[in-house]
Scaffold this motif. Structure first.
Motif, PDB file in Angstrom:
ATOM      1  N   GLN A  67      -8.582   0.325   5.933  1.00 34.65           N
ATOM      2  CA  GLN A  67      -8.868  -0.405   4.694  1.00 34.65           C
ATOM      3  C   GLN A  67     -10.156  -1.215   4.830  1.00 34.65           C
ATOM      4  O   GLN A  67     -11.012  -1.201   3.944  1.00 34.65           O
TER       5      GLN A  67
ATOM      6  N   LYS B 297      -5.768   1.321   0.885  1.00 35.54           N
ATOM      7  CA  LYS B 297      -5.177  -0.010   0.912  1.00 35.54           C
ATOM      8  C   LYS B 297      -3.850   0.046   1.635  1.00 35.54           C
ATOM      9  O   LYS B 297      -3.126   1.045   1.541  1.00 35.54           O
TER      10      LYS B 297
ATOM     11  N   GLN C 231      -0.259  -0.973   1.726  1.00 34.18           N
ATOM     12  CA  GLN C 231       0.771  -1.433   0.793  1.00 34.18           C
ATOM     13  C   GLN C 231       2.138  -1.100   1.371  1.00 34.18           C
ATOM     14  O   GLN C 231       2.370   0.030   1.806  1.00 34.18           O
TER      15      GLN C 231
END
Length: 373
Positions: A333, A342, A344
């Motif tokens: 990231q 990202k 998550q």
């Protein structure tokens, strides 16, 4: 332990790592390149006593003994070095020490450098003294003159002659083919890269004692350049290729073998980590080959050459992420220039619309959770 075989668990089949270089049989595909660790007869004998070394190239000898400015070697981060160690024995000196060098019972290759008449004279002396092979290091000479020099040396001696090229040659395929046509028994590469400069930020002074503080770069920083050069040589000639430049471990060695090298050479890693690095590298070569499902060096040698695309690829490949392996470290990231990854829910996820397909994330992932295939 059988010569040329890596140690293995009891009952496990050992991998034969022997190779043939010209008319020499090497127990291992790993050669100590010329440098401080092969500076004289006693040093060559000490090196030969280490497991994993297939042959030793004596530090380049000149017509006359040479000294060098000091300091002459510095270490940089990541196992990279800069050196300007041009100290050398004369051909007569190394000849007097050849008996000691050969007590190590490993093939001794001697690197020679001078004008052509001096090289012919040194070649004759070294052959008579018992050298197993000669190596001629070059930077960027006229190919026609180089071919003539090779022919003259080959006419003067019976022992094999190899040519070691530098990274500054603009047309490696042309030079490699010319070297083969002239009768060289193998081609080696690459030499160090330079000149380069390193400065002490505390004083502003150059770190080396050479003219202008210039030196020559070796170690992992030059490996990608070396791999390209070795692949170009291997695609161009039938004679053996000795490949090296930045090799630090078995994986590095495998890459050079896949690029077509018959065997590999190294020196910087042995200076910084000791000659025991050879034992580790040959063990790692065996481990990597077995892990890939192969049974011999021959099965991987040149494997990459047919995979080198002659035309560029423009299709976008979206990376896939194995969430079972991903540890959510966030390195991908932080490094993504396109903000396409990202973390998550504790794992990395790719935004396919934003992904450019640059491939950086797959090479950065510390747990190999990102794949481009």
């Amino acid at each position: 332990m059988p010569s040329g075989h890596c140690p293995s668990a009891e009952g496990e089949k050992t991998l034969d790592l022997t190779v043939k270089l010209a008319d020499l049989r090497l127990e291992f595909p790993t050669v100590l390149a010329p440098g401080p660790l092969s500076k004289d007869g006693p040093a060559i004998k000490r090196a030969a006593e280490h497991y994993g070394i297939g042959a030793i190239v004596a530090k380049t000898v000149y017509p006359r003994e040479e000294d060098t400015p000091r300091p002459c070697m510095i270490a940089l981060q990541g196992g990279t070095m800069i050196n300007h160690d041009w100290s050398a024995l004369s051909a007569e000196q190394i000849c007097r020490q050849m008996k000691i060098a050969k007590e190590g019972k490993k093939p001794v290759i001697v690197s020679i450098l001078g004008d052509i008449d001096e090289e012919v004279r040194m070649a004759k002396l070294l052959e008579e003294a018992g050298a197993d092979m000669l190596e001629l290091p070059i930077s960027n000479p006229s190919l026609e003159q180089l071919q003539e020099n090779i022919r003259k040396i080959k006419e003067a001696v019976v022992i094999p002659l190899g040519v070691k090229i530098g990274p500054n040659i603009s047309d490696i395929p042309r030079y490699a083919k010319g070297i083969e046509r002239a009768g060289a028994d193998y081609i080696s590469g690459i030499n160090t890269l330079g000149p380069v400069l390193a400065i002490d930020a505390r004083t502003g002074r150059p770190l080396l004692g050479s003219k202008f503080g210039y030196g020559y770069l070796s170690g992992p920083a030059i490996k990608p350049l070396a791999l390209r050069c070795v692949a170009e040589m291997a695609k161009s000639v039938r004679i053996p290729v000795v490949g090296g430049g930045g090799i630090s471990n078995g994986k590095d060695a495998i890459e050079f073998l896949m690029a077509g090298a018959t065997c590999i050479h190294l020196h910087t890693a042995a200076i910084l980590r000791g000659l025991g690095v050879f034992s580790k590298i040959v063990e790692e070569i065996s481990e990597v080959i077995k892990a890939l499902g192969y049974n011999s060096l021959e099965e991987i040698r040149g494997l990459s050459l047919k995979l080198l695309n002659e035309e560029p690829l423009f299709s976008r490949i979206i990376p896939s992420i194995n969430h079972d392996l991903c540890n959510g470290c966030g390195l991908c990231q932080r490094a993504c220039a396109y903000a396409a990854i990202k973390v998550q829910g504790g794992v990395a996820r790719v935004d396919e619309t934003a992904c450019f397909g640059c491939g950086l994330c797959a090479t950065l992932c510390p747990v190999n959770a990102i794949n481009l295939s």
